[in-house]
Design an enzyme around this catalytic site. Structure first.
Site, PDB file in Angstrom:
ATOM      1  N   LYS A 220       0.824  -1.212   0.000  1.00  0.00           N
ATOM      2  CA  LYS A 220       0.000   0.000   0.000  1.00  0.00           C
ATOM      3  C   LYS A 220       0.858   1.262   0.000  1.00  0.00           C
ATOM      4  CE  LYS A 220      -4.358  -1.418   0.023  1.00  0.00           C
ATOM      5  NZ  LYS A 220      -5.249  -1.336   1.188  1.00  0.00           N
TER       6      LYS A 220
ATOM      7  N   ARG B 153      -4.997  -9.621   3.357  1.00  0.00           N
ATOM      8  CA  ARG B 153      -5.165  -9.624   1.902  1.00  0.00           C
ATOM      9  C   ARG B 153      -3.796  -9.339   1.293  1.00  0.00           C
ATOM     10  NH1 ARG B 153      -6.517  -6.043  -2.335  1.00  0.00           N
ATOM     11  NH2 ARG B 153      -7.982  -6.927  -3.861  1.00  0.00           N
TER      12      ARG B 153
END
Length: 270
Positions: A205, A239
């Site tokens: 991210k 995830r």
């Protein structure tokens, strides 16, 4: 939770699994590496070309159907914020709806409940799907995340979703800046203390990239460090793009804490 993107423009894999056969091969790989959930998405999370409902269904449903037929015991998740897509995906074999846009379509949760499938309760701070955060502010980001996700979780149960398949996701980067992302990890104990299983989508991210000043392809070590921290503090699921590395990280932390035994112990014992 392994990521399989049926998109040509994913920020990370740049369309590596856009083709149907490539997506199915990826599913085989990640299941072999230890993924318990396979998450199929048909629309890039960030800004990009418009993908209408029909096209999103055409992207995700054949893949979900193929994986479900080949791996009937694997939990398949559909990453969507649209109720019609979830409806088609569930009929094809999806058992979990990963609503990364926090109930933007109010009918999505109702679809999950009607079909008695799982639901991921996310937090975006009210951001519109496929938009980036801009000068966002929270009086207390952790309190805001807990309030929104727990409220969605309780609603999911009332709609008919099975309690054991309702997860809460702080949803790093969605409607948040890097300081928010770090605080969510720093205070993860408070989120875990809600009693709902916590899912974190940390993989490569932007908050990791900005923390370390690393480009997208150089964020794996930062991701695994964050994963180790979150595992040690009770996060239930991750995830991930790098499934084998993530599984090893989780397994090592759980072995250190005594939750699981080592897989192969011979040194000094024979």
């Amino acid at each position: 939770m392994a990521i399989v993107n049926r998109t040509p423009d994913s920020f990370y894999d740049q369309g590596a699994t856009y083709a149907e056969d490539a997506a199915v091969r990826r599913a085989h790989q990640v299941i072999a590496e230890g993924a318990r959930i396979v998450d199929i998405g048909g629309v890039k999370a960030g800004p990009g070309p418009v993908v209408d409902i029909a096209e999103e269904i055409d992207r995700v449903v054949p893949t979900i159907s193929a994986i479900h037929q080949q791996f009937p015991d694997v939990l398949i998740s559909v990453d969507t914020w649209r109720a019609p897509v979830a409806e088609a995906a569930i009929k094809a074999g999806a058992g979990l709806v990963n609503d990364t846009w926090a109930g933007y379509d109010p009918e999505l949760l109702e679809v999950a409940g009607q079909h008695r499938v799982g639901y991921v309760c996310s937090h975006t701070g009210g951001v519109v799907p496929r938009t980036r955060p801009h000068r966002v502010h929270f009086d207390d980001v952790v309190e805001d995340v807990i309030a929104e996700t727990v409220s969605l979780a309780e609603k999911a149960i009332s709609c008919g979703c099975p309690e054991e398949l309702v997860l809460i996701d702080p949803t790093h980067d969605f409607g948040k800046n890097t300081f928010h992302g770090l605080e969510l990890l720093r205070r993860v104990d408070e989120i875990v203390a809600t009693g709902w299983p916590v899912l974190m989508a940390l993989s490569n991210k932007d908050f990791i990239g900005e923390t370390l000043d690393r480009a997208v392809g150089q964020r794996v070590w930062g991701t695994l460090a964050a994963t180790a921290w979150a595992t040690a503090h009770g996060v239930a699921a991750f995830r991930s793009h790098e499934v084998a590395e993530t599984v090893d990280t989780i397994r090592m932390i759980c072995a250190i804490s005594g939750q699981i035994p080592p897989l192969n112990t011979v040194r000094g014992l024979a």
